[in-house]
Scaffold this motif. Structure first.
Motif, PDB file in Angstrom:
ATOM      1  N   ARG A   1      72.355 -55.405  57.519  1.00  0.00           N
ATOM      2  CA  ARG A   1      72.063 -54.006  57.074  1.00  0.00           C
ATOM      3  C   ARG A   1      71.294 -53.528  58.377  1.00  0.00           C
ATOM      4  NH1 ARG A   1      75.208 -51.826  53.350  1.00  0.00           N
ATOM      5  NH2 ARG A   1      76.190 -53.485  51.983  1.00  0.00           N
TER       6      ARG A   1
ATOM      7  N   ARG B   1      80.591 -50.182  51.528  1.00  0.00           N
ATOM      8  CA  ARG B   1      81.088 -50.542  50.247  1.00  0.00           C
ATOM      9  C   ARG B   1      81.634 -49.143  49.823  1.00  0.00           C
ATOM     10  NH1 ARG B   1      75.754 -53.794  47.636  1.00  0.00           N
ATOM     11  NH2 ARG B   1      75.669 -55.217  49.297  1.00  0.00           N
TER      12      ARG B   1
ATOM     13  N   ASP C   1      80.635 -62.020  57.891  1.00  0.00           N
ATOM     14  CA  ASP C   1      79.766 -61.232  58.585  1.00  0.00           C
ATOM     15  C   ASP C   1      80.034 -61.563  60.254  1.00  0.00           C
ATOM     16  OD1 ASP C   1      78.914 -59.750  56.496  1.00  0.00           O
ATOM     17  OD2 ASP C   1      77.129 -60.563  56.186  1.00  0.00           O
TER      18      ASP C   1
HETATM   19  C1  FRU Z   1      74.734 -57.357  53.265  1.00  0.00           C
HETATM   20  C2  FRU Z   1      76.166 -57.495  52.926  1.00  0.00           C
HETATM   21  C3  FRU Z   1      77.124 -58.278  53.979  1.00  0.00           C
HETATM   22  C4  FRU Z   1      78.249 -58.250  53.448  1.00  0.00           C
HETATM   23  C5  FRU Z   1      78.322 -56.659  52.920  1.00  0.00           C
HETATM   24  C6  FRU Z   1      79.173 -56.252  51.714  1.00  0.00           C
HETATM   25  O1  FRU Z   1      74.133 -56.497  52.298  1.00  0.00           O
HETATM   26  O2  FRU Z   1      75.882 -58.473  51.686  1.00  0.00           O
HETATM   27  O3  FRU Z   1      76.565 -59.597  54.166  1.00  0.00           O
HETATM   28  O4  FRU Z   1      79.340 -58.500  54.415  1.00  0.00           O
HETATM   29  O5  FRU Z   1      76.961 -56.659  52.519  1.00  0.00           O
HETATM   30  O6  FRU Z   1      78.748 -54.942  51.484  1.00  0.00           O
END
Ligand code: FRU
Length: 927
Positions: free
Chosen positions: A49, A124, A251
Motif C-alpha cells: 500500500r 478492494r 503481490d
Molecule cells: C495489502 C494487501 C495485499 C493484497 C491486497 C488485497 O494490504 O494485503 O498484500 O494483495 O491487500 O487487498
C-alpha cells in the motif's frame, strides 16, 4: 505646467497598473482546477500500500493544482467510515477508496456516491455496484491462476494449505473462490488446511501455529499475499526445517523486501503479480473530474512469477524503474526549466516594463526640464526685478535716513542755536522786569515776552533731549537719592502757579524718606512733565494729587492725578506715542513731552501707565524698581550727586501755565464781551470747563436742562446758544426746534454739542435747524472758530438789513420767521414815519413782544437800536423828498415826524455833513 504634470502623473499611474497586471499575470502557466481529491486507505502500513501511495503521488505530481487529502484507517472499518464522513464534511471533489471490508463500508460509499461525489473504488470492493469506477486486478483470476499454477507443478499428491486474507474483504473472497476453481478437478491436489491470516504476517503465523498438527502432510501453501507467505515460510522453517514445502504468495512487489526479491531468493516459490493500481486510480479520477471518457471497470492483468521468469521480471522492473527515474529526473528538470522560464519571463517583462517606464519618465523628465527652464527663466527675471526694487528701496531708505539724519541734525543744530539768543533774551528781560519804573501795560508785555521765551526754550530743550535719547542713546547715570524729597522739591516749584490757577496741590507719601536709584537730571523731567500737564488740564478749583509709596519693597510708585479734562480711551492708549496729540492739542503742546517721559522711565527700567476718563481726570503712575541691581556698574555713581536747581529748570514747564493776557486777535472775539452765549449742558464738569474757556470772550448764561434753557433764551435773547443733545426734560434737538419756531429767538444761532457722532445723528441735528453740529470730544479752538463764524454771518445779515442800498433791503432772508419779523417791523416803521409820537412802546404792543426782546431782536437782525433805525429811515425819507419833490423844508420836516425844522436840520447835518437846503442845492447842481 501643472496640468501637464498632472496629465503625466495620471498617465504614469495607468501605466503602472497595466504593468502590475502584466507582472502578476506572467509566471502562471495553464493551471488545473484546484480539485480536492480524497483518498481513504483501509490500511497504510504495509509495503504494497505504500507502493500504491507512492504511485498515486507520482501521478499527482503531473497535476500541481490538485489537493490530495489522504486518510489511513489502519485496518479499522469504523474508523474508515468516520474518515469518509469527515472528508464528505470537509468537501472533496472525488473520493478514491480502498474499503477495509466490503459489507461494513458499503453504506458510506453509497452515501458519498449518492451525494453526487464521484467514487473510485480501488483494489478492494464494496458489496454493491454504486460507485463511479473500479480500478484493480481480477482477484478471482489471481486465485484461479494460483490454483492452476500449483496444480501444474506436480503430478504427485499435493496437500495444500491456504492462508486467506481478511474474511470480509473482497480480494480474500474472490481469490479464495478463484483458487478453489483453479484446483478443481485435479485428483492429486487436496486442500488440507485453511486459515484466515487477515493479510497480516503475525496473524498468519499465529493461525498456522494453531493448526500445526494438521500441517504434517502439507507440502504446498497458498497465501493470499506475499507478507503472509513470508510469515508461513518463517514459521515452517522452525516447525519443519528440512521439509521441502513450496509456498506461493500474491503481490510480487519489486524492490528490497518485495515478492520478486523473495522469489529470487527462494523464500517463496512463486508470487502472483498484483499491481497496486495507484497510478491508474489517479488517472481515472482526473478523467472523471475533467469530464473525459473513462472505463467503469479498469481491470489489471496478473501472472505467476517463479524462478523461471523472476530474473526477467526483475530486469524488467529495474528497467522500468530506471526509466521511471529518468522520467522523474526529466520531470524535475522540466520543472526547473519551467521555473527558469517563468523567472526569465518575469525578468523579461520587468525589463520591458522598465524600458517603457524609462522612456515615459524620460519623456516626462524632458518635458518638465523644459518647463522648469521656462519657470526658472521667469523666476530669474522676477528675482532680478525684485533685487532691483530692493536695491532701489535700500537706496531710497538710505537716502531717507540720510535726509532724516540731516533734518534731525539741522533741528538739533538750530535748537542749539536757539538757546543762545533765548538766553540773551531772557537775561536782560529778567533785569527789565525787576526794574520798577515801568507802567502796567509795559510790564505786562514784558511778561508775555518772558513767558513765550521760556516756552520756546522748553520746546528747544525737549527737542534736544529727544535727540539725545533717541539718536545718541544717552545712558542714565544713577545715584542713590531720596525720591520723596526730590518729588516734593519739584512739586513746590509749581505751587505758585497752582495757586494762581486756583488748583489745590496735595503731596502724600507713606514714608518720609524713600531711597532709590535714579538720574536726577533726567527724572526731574518726568515729574515736571506730569505735574505741568496735570495743572494744565485741571479745572479751576480742581485738585492735583501726587502720591509716593513703595510697592511691596520692590518698587517705588509715583502717582500724579488730576480731576480735570481727562482723555478718551483712544487718546489714553496713544498718549505715549511719538508726537501724538490728543483732541485738545492746542493746549497740550508739541506731543513730545510724554514720549520723553516714557523713554526716561524705561531707561530707569521702570514703567509708566495712565488711567483716564473724559471730563473726570487722569492718573499717571510711574513705577521704578528699588535697588540698583538692574543697572550696569558703569551707570552707577557712588558719590553724592549735585542735585539740579529745580526752580530754575521748572521755568520752561511753568511757562505754559501762566495765564496769558489777551492779545489783539482782530476778530469778533477780541471785542470785550460784546456777545453773550447760553451754554446748555447737564454735565457740571463740562459746563464748568466751557464756562471757563468761553468766559474770556463772551458773557455767559448757563442752563442745565432744555426747559430752563428755553426760558433763559426767551428772557435774555443771547447772541449764540451751545447745547448738549442729550438733556433732561427737553432734548437739545427739541430745544433747537422750539427756539427756531419762536420769532423771539429764531435768529439765535444754535450749536449742538454731542457724543453722538454718527452721520445720521448729525443730519438729524441739522434737520432740527441747528446751525452747527460738533461731536465730543471737541476741540475748544474749533468750537471758538465755529462760534466766530456764526456770529460773523449774523453780522453780515445785519449789514444787508441796514444797508443804504435799496436793493439789498429786498435780499431774501433765509429764515422765514426772521423775515416776517423784519417785514412787520419795517412796515410799522414805514407807516409811522410821519407820526412824531411814534415810539418803541407802540411797536412792542403792535408786535406783542417785550422791549428787551424788541431791542435784542432788532440789534441782532439789523445791527442797531430801534431808535437809530427809525431815525435813519426818517432821514433817508427826507433825502428822498429833498431830491424828488418840491416840498419845502418845513413840509418835509413834518412829513417825516419831526416837530421842529431846526432840530431836523441839525440831525440831518450830523448825518450827511450838510443841512437839508445845502443838500438840495448840491443835488440840483450835480443833476
Ligand atoms: C495489502 C494487501 C495485499 C493484497 C491486497 C488485497 O494490504 O494485503 O498484500 O494483495 O491487500 O487487498
Amino acid at each position: 505646467m501643472y496640468s501637464g504634470t498632472f496629465r503625466g502623473l495620471s498617465f504614469c499611474s495607468a501605466l503602472c497598473s497595466l504593468l502590475l497586471l502584466l507582472l502578476t499575470g506572467c509566471g502562471h502557466g495553464k493551471k488545473d482546477h484546484e480539485y480536492r481529491i480524497g483518498f481513504s486507505q483501509c490500511i497504510g502500513s504495509d509495503m504494497w500500500r505504500q507502493t500504491m501511495l507512492q504511485e498515486m503521488k507520482m501521478e499527482l505530481s503531473l497535476h500541481p493544482g490538485a489537493k490530495f487529502i489522504y486518510k489511513d484507517a489502519d485496518g479499522d472499518n469504523n474508523r474508515q467510515i468516520e474518515q469518509v464522513n469527515e472528508m464528505l464534511k470537509e468537501g472533496v471533489d472525488i473520493l478514491i477508496i480502498s474499503p477495509n471490508e466490503a459489507e461494513p463500508l458499503t453504506p458510506v460509499v453509497e452515501k458519498v456516491y449518492n451525494s453526487g461525489i464521484p467514487v473510485v473504488v480501488l483494489d478492494r470492493k464494496t458489496s454493491t455496484q454504486q460507485y463511479t469506477a473500479y480500478v484493480g486486478a481480477d482477484n478471482y483470476q489471481v486465485g484461479k491462476i494460483a490454483g492452476e499454477y500449483i496444480a501444474s507443478l506436480s503430478d504427485s499428491p499435493i496437500d495444500l494449505a491456504e492462508i486467506t486474507g481478511l474474511a470480509g474483504s473482497s480480494p480474500a473472497m474472490e481469490r479464495e473462490r478463484g483458487f478453489m476453481d483453479g484446483i478443481a478437478g485435479k485428483a492429486n491436489v487436496k486442500l488440507k488446511v485453511k486459515v484466515h491470516g487477515n493479510w497480516l504476517r503475525s496473524v498468519a503465523i499465529s493461525q498456522l501455529d494453531k493448526v500445526k498438527d494438521q500441517l504434517k502432510d502439507v507440502n504446498y501453501i497458498f497465501a493470499h499475499n506475499d507478507v503472509m507467505a513470508a510469515g508461513a515460510r518463517a514459521f515452517l522453517n522452525q516447525l519443519a526445517p528440512h521439509r521441502p514445502i513450496k509456498i506461493v504468495g500474491v503481490d510480487a512487489l519489486p524492490g528490497q523486501g518485495g515478492g520478486l526479491q523473495m522469489v529470487s531468493d527462494g523464500v517463496l516459490n512463486a508470487s502472483l503479480l498484483y499491481p497496486t493500481g495507484g497510478k491508474e486510480a489517479i488517472e481515472t479520477a482526473f478523467h472523471i473530474l475533467n469530464n473525459e471518457p473513462f472505463n467503469k471497470l479498469n481491470i489489471m492483468q496478473s501472472l505467476a512469477i517463479d524462478s523461471a521468469n523472476v530474473q526477467l521480471m526483475k530486469l524488467q522492473w529495474n528497467r522500468i524503474n530506471s526509466q521511471q527515474h529518468d522520467i522523474e529526473s526529466q520531470r524535475s528538470l522540466l520543472q526547473e526549466q519551467r521555473i527558469v522560464y517563468n523567472n526569465q519571463k518575469i525578468i523579461m517583462n520587468i525589463i520591458v516594463i522598465t524600458l517603457v517606464l524609462a522612456i515615459v519618465f524620460g519623456g516626462l523628465a524632458f518635458f518638465s526640464l523644459i518647463e522648469n527652464r521656462k519657470a526658472n527663466r521667469s523666476l530669474e527675471a522676477k528675482n532680478q526685478e525684485i533685487l532691483a526694487q530692493r536695491n532701489q528701496l535700500v537706496e531710497m531708505s538710505a537716502k531717507a535716513d540720510a535726509a532724516n539724519e540731516a533734518k534731525f541734525n539741522f533741528f538739533t543744530n538750530i535748537s542749539h542755536e536757539f538757546r543762545t539768543p533765548l538766553t540773551l533774551i531772557l537775561s536782560p528781560l529778567d533785569e527789565m522786569l525787576k526794574d520798577d519804573g515801568k507802567h502796567g501795560s509795559e510790564n505786562r508785555s514784558l511778561k508775555v515776552i518772558q513767558q513765550n521765551a521760556f516756552r520756546l526754550l522748553g520746546l528747544v530743550n525737549q527737542l534736544l533731549d529727544y535727540r539725545k535719547l533717541e539718536y545718541d542713546n544717552q545712558k542714565v547715570k544713577v545715584s542713590e537719592n531720596d525720591i520723596v524729597g526730590f518729588a516734593r522739591k519739584i512739586t513746590d516749584s509749581f505751587r505758585h502757579h497752582a495757586q494762581k490757577l486756583n488748583v489745590n496741590m496735595i503731596v502724600t507719601n507713606e514714608a518720609k524718606v524713600i531711597k532709590s536709584w535714579f538720574d536726577p537730571l533726567m527724572l526731574d523731567k518726568v515729574f515736571f512733565n506730569l505735574i505741568a500737564n496735570a495743572l494744565k488740564f485741571s479745572n479751576q478749583k480742581g485738585t492735583v494729587r501726587i502720591n509716593i509709596r513703595k510697592d511691596q519693597d520692590k518698587a517705588v510708585l509715583i502717582e500724579v492725578q488730576d480731576n480735570g479734562l481727562g482723555m478718551s480711551r483712544e487718546d489714553a492708549e496713544q498718549v505715549f506715542d511719538q508726537f501724538y496729540q490728543a483732541d485738545h492739542a492746542p493746549i497740550l503742546g508739541s506731543g513730545i513731552g510724554l514720549t520723553l517721559t516714557k523713554q526716561i522711565v524705561t531707561l530707569h527700567h521702570g514703567t509708566i501707565e495712565v488711567k483716564s476718563e473724559k471730563w473726570r481726570g487722569s492718573t499717571f503712575t510711574v513705577s521704578l524698581p528699588l535697588g540698583h541691581a538692574h543697572f550696569s556698574d558703569s551707570q552707577l555713581l557712588h558719590q553724592t550727586p549735585v542735585l539740579p536747581d529745580v526752580a530754575e529748570r521748572s521755568r520752561t514747564y511753568t511757562a505754559d501755565l501762566d495765564q496769558l493776557p489777551d492779545v489783539a486777535k482782530g476778530d469778533v472775539l477780541s471785542k470785550p464781551k460784546e456777545y453773550s452765549v447760553l451754554i446748555v449742558e447737564d454735565n457740571p464738569d463740562l459746563l464748568h470747563y466751557l464756562e471757563e474757556k468761553l468766559s474770556e470772550h463772551f458773557e455767559i448764561y448757563k442752563a442745565a436742562n432744555g426747559i430752563s434753557a428755553l426760558q433763559s433764551a426767551i428772557e435774555r435773547v443771547p447772541d449764540l446758544i451751545i447745547s448738549d443733545v442729550v438733556l433732561p426734560e427737553l432734548s437739545g434737538k427739541g430745544l433747537c426746534e422750539r427756539l427756531k419756531s419762536d420769532f423771539r429767538t429764531s435768529h439765535i444761532p444754535v450749536i449742538l454739542l454731542t457724543a453722538q457722532n454718527s452721520l445720521e445723528q448729525q443730519i438729524s441735528g441739522i434737520h432740527a435747524m441747528a446751525d452747527a453740529y460738533l461731536t465730543k470730544p471737541f476741540d475748544i479752538g474749533y468750537l471758538l472758530a465755529t462760534m466766530q463764524g456764526l456770529i460773523k454771518n449774523r453780522m453780515k445779515l445785519k449789514e444787508r438789513f441796514t444797508s443804504d442800498n435799496e436793493s439789498s433791503e429786498k435780499a431774501p432772508i433765509a429764515k422765514t420767521l426772521d423775515h416776517k419779523f423784519v417785514n412787520d417791523f419795517l412796515g410799522i416803521v414805514e407807516q409811522n414815519l410821519g407820526n412824531e409820537n411814534f415810539d418803541v412802546e407802540e411797536i412792542c404792543s403792535l408786535l406783542s413782544i417785550s422791549r428787551v426782546q424788541l431791542y435784542r431782536k432788532v440789534k441782532a437782525l439789523l445791527g442797531c437800536s430801534v431808535a437809530d433805525y427809525i431815525l435813519n429811515r426818517r432821514l433817508k425819507r427826507a433825502k428822498y423828498l429833498l431830491t424828488n419833490s418840491n416840498k419845502s423844508i418845513a413840509e418835509i420836516t413834518y412829513e417825516i415826524g419831526f416837530s421842529n425844522p431846526n432840530y431836523f436840520s441839525t440831525v440831518f447835518k450830523s448825518k450827511y455833513n450838510s443841512t437839508p437846503s445845502e443838500f438840495r442845492r448840491q443835488h440840483l447842481i450835480s443833476s
